[in-house]
Design an enzyme around this catalytic site. Structure first.
Site, PDB file in Angstrom:
ATOM      1  N   LYS A  23      34.124  38.332 -15.168  1.00 17.92           N
ATOM      2  CA  LYS A  23      33.993  37.300 -14.305  1.00 17.92           C
ATOM      3  C   LYS A  23      32.512  36.255 -14.652  1.00 17.92           C
ATOM      4  O   LYS A  23      31.800  36.933 -15.395  1.00 17.92           O
ATOM      5  CB  LYS A  23      33.485  37.874 -12.933  1.00 17.92           C
ATOM      6  CG  LYS A  23      34.661  38.268 -11.948  1.00 17.92           C
ATOM      7  CD  LYS A  23      34.094  39.167 -10.734  1.00 17.92           C
ATOM      8  CE  LYS A  23      35.406  39.567  -9.680  1.00 17.92           C
ATOM      9  NZ  LYS A  23      36.085  38.542  -9.598  1.00 17.92           N
TER      10      LYS A  23
ATOM     11  N   ARG B 259      44.546  45.904  -6.769  1.00 18.51           N
ATOM     12  CA  ARG B 259      45.729  46.102  -6.445  1.00 18.51           C
ATOM     13  C   ARG B 259      46.081  47.551  -7.423  1.00 18.51           C
ATOM     14  O   ARG B 259      47.114  48.062  -7.119  1.00 18.51           O
ATOM     15  CB  ARG B 259      46.734  44.870  -6.929  1.00 18.51           C
ATOM     16  CG  ARG B 259      46.849  44.513  -8.343  1.00 18.51           C
ATOM     17  CD  ARG B 259      47.144  43.149  -8.408  1.00 18.51           C
ATOM     18  NE  ARG B 259      46.571  42.062  -8.184  1.00 18.51           N
ATOM     19  CZ  ARG B 259      46.719  40.495  -8.170  1.00 18.51           C
ATOM     20  NH1 ARG B 259      48.004  40.155  -8.539  1.00 18.51           N
ATOM     21  NH2 ARG B 259      45.799  39.605  -7.576  1.00 18.51           N
TER      22      ARG B 259
END
Ligand code: BES
Ligand code: MN
Ligand code: ZN
Length: 515
Positions: free
Chosen positions: A289, A366
């Site tokens: 990120k 996920r």
């Protein structure tokens, strides 16, 4: 702050300050007849005539300092027609914070004020007792454990201590049991929300997966739940290849945490299963990120915090006899880059047997959830399966900082969750699981890819999870990327950061499936 009870037969009502809440249409003397007779001085208090009930108006009325109840704080709720439960909660929170600022050690809430408000808010006295207690307690939440100097020690930064007590004053000769239970429920839920807030606000160097596991063990021990924890080898041996793909890049060991409430007579019944994403820090992994705001990713375990907070609330609940068995599952790890980290393009085999091509290591939520969801369905036969996760930035773009995305194809469950959220003052909104978008997850190499296009990012993530839901499982997914962690303080959440969103909704959900 202790919650106490006092009734008319208990002698003089005693507190440093009584709290009353008025809409524009209400008059203090009429709204709180019992208080008016306990404080005859109110009638001649000049400030009484200044109370208009205007929203955010606060008036402090003084009697003689030697009286048992020498002050009344009147807070305005605004026009009755605009006065919602959320206005009531915020107003209670602000009143209590105001009293804390003035160092009042004992507060009182005359319940006849709530009786006057119940028809205005189209609710019951019990609900108002519960919400008032909860709001009062949440307004006092602080996170001071990480400062070297304790409250008030620092020159020029003297934070007054919390009020010691909030006493509910009943005009009845005895405290009604229903009101006592309502107050206890408010206390229980506040304890759960605060625990969740502590988890989210704690820094990632201290709130590690092992620390979350210790918290789970402690909750289990205190309240008599069972708790089991898997470490790295067991996670790998259990075939949780997707979870492991995220965990392998971190030096900090992963934990797979299971809490089980097992009520008497329902030890092996089909449980309500709650799965919470427990990424204690999300750097993005090799798909790193950007630096800006990365520190907020310590809050990427907001789902795990909600599950832990729920169990803390459940353990404190006054009346649990009819509640269903509840199982909480928390896959917890850091998401780190490093020599052993998963590479973009790697293919892994999940617990379900399906293979996943990991095209972006930042779509890690996920990956840990899909294995937890498979494990949940294989191990338990869930009555209902709900996962909660700070899953996608796209959900914040869609619903803003306070909206929770609700994904489910089960109409009944959708209604149950929307109703529960409304009851708790949480902003939930249904988002779709469109079959047409499922092809977004196509992989050139494996059964599916872990990302789709940027467009509809929250839906793509939810559809990824749906690939791991078996036919017949009643499942809902809550994306709390926005409300899990907020950077602005508010009356009910005075510390920026974790909000404990989900804790109260899960309490409602458990009550929905009671008996
Ligand atoms: N934890 C983030 C999602 C998130 C973003 C939570 C902002 C709270 C605030 C999640 O793991 C993530 O990085 N998601 C990616 C998915 C993308 C790579 C498909 C995202 O939302 O950008
Ligand atoms: Mn991520
Ligand atoms: Zn994440």
């Amino acid at each position: 702050m202790d919650i106490r009870f006092q009734n008319a037969s208990g002698g003089e009502w005693r507190a440093e300050c009584a709290l009353v809440f008025l809409t524009k249409e209400m008059e203090l003397a009429k709204a709180a007849p019992a208080l008016a007779s306990a404080c005859p001085w109110l009638e001649i208090s000049p400030a009484l005539r200044d109370a208009t009930g205007k929203k955010d108006e606060r008036l402090l009325l003084y009697g003689h300092p030697d009286l048992a109840l020498p002050r009344v704080l009147a807070s305005g709720l605004g026009k009755a027609e605009d006065c919602t439960m959320s206005v009531f909660r915020d107003t209670v929170a602000k009143a209590v914070e105001y009293c804390r600022g003035r160092s009042y050690a004992s507060l009182a809430l005359p319940v006849d004020v709530l009786d006057s408000l119940a028809p205005v808010l189209k609710t019951t006295r019990e609900t108002l007792v519960k919400e008032a207690v909860l709001s009062a307690l949440l307004s006092l939440y602080r996170c001071e454990a990480y400062r070297s100097k304790k409250n008030g020690e620092e020159e020029g930064n003297v934070t007054p201590p919390d009020p010691r007590s909030l006493t509910l004053l009943f005009a009845e000769t005895e405290t009604p049991e229903s009101a006592r239970l309502a107050a206890r429920e408010g206390e229980a839920e506040a304890a759960g929300v605060k625990l969740a807030q502590d988890c989210s606000n704690g820094p990632a160097n201290l709130v590690t997966p092992s620390a979350l596991a210790e918290t789970a063990r402690r909750i289990a021990k205190v309240h008599g739940f069972s708790c089991s924890v898997m470490g790295p080898e067991e996670i790998r041996d259990a075939g949780m290849g997707a979870f492991w793909a995220v965990a392998r890049g971190a030096k900090e060991e992963p934990r797979f945490i299971v809490l089980d409430s097992r009520p008497k007579g329902k030890e092996d019944s089909a449980p309500l299963v709650l799965v919470g994403k427990g990424i204690t820090f999300d750097t993005g992994g090799i798909s790193l990120k950007p630096a800006a705001k990365m520190h907020e990713m310590k809050g990427d375990m907001g789902g795990a915090a909600a599950v832990l907070g729920f169990f803390e609330a459940l353990g404190n609940m006054p009346d649990t006899e009819n509640l269903p068995r509840v199982v909480g599952i928390i896959p917890s790890t850091e998401n780190m880059p490093g020599g052993n980290a998963t590479r973009p393009g790697d293919v892994v085999t999940t617990h379900s047997g399906k293979t996943v091509e990991i095209l972006n290591t930042d779509a890690e939520g996920r990956l840990v959830l899909c294995d937890a969801l498979s494990y949940a369905q294989k191990t338990y036969n869930p009555l209902v399966l709900v996962d909660i996760a700070t899953l996608t930035g796209a959900c914040v773009i869609a619903l803003g900082d306070y909206g929770t995305g609700l994904f489910t194809e089960d109409r009944e469950l959708r209604k149950t969750l929307l109703d529960a959220a409304e009851t708790c003052g949480d902003l939930f909104w249904p988002l779709p699981l469109w079959n047409e978008y499922d092809k977004n997850l196509k992989s050139d190499l494996a059964d599916l890819a872990n990302i789709g296009p940027r467009e509809g990012g929250s839906i793509n993530a939810a559809l990824f999870l749906r690939r791991f839901i078996e036919k017949g499982t009643r499942w809902a997914h809550l994306d709390i990327a926005g409300p899990g962690y907020v950077v602005k303080a508010s009356p009910l959440h005075p510390v920026p950061g974790g909000t404990g969103v989900g804790v109260r909704v899960f309490c409602e959900l458990a009550r929905h499936f009671a008996r």
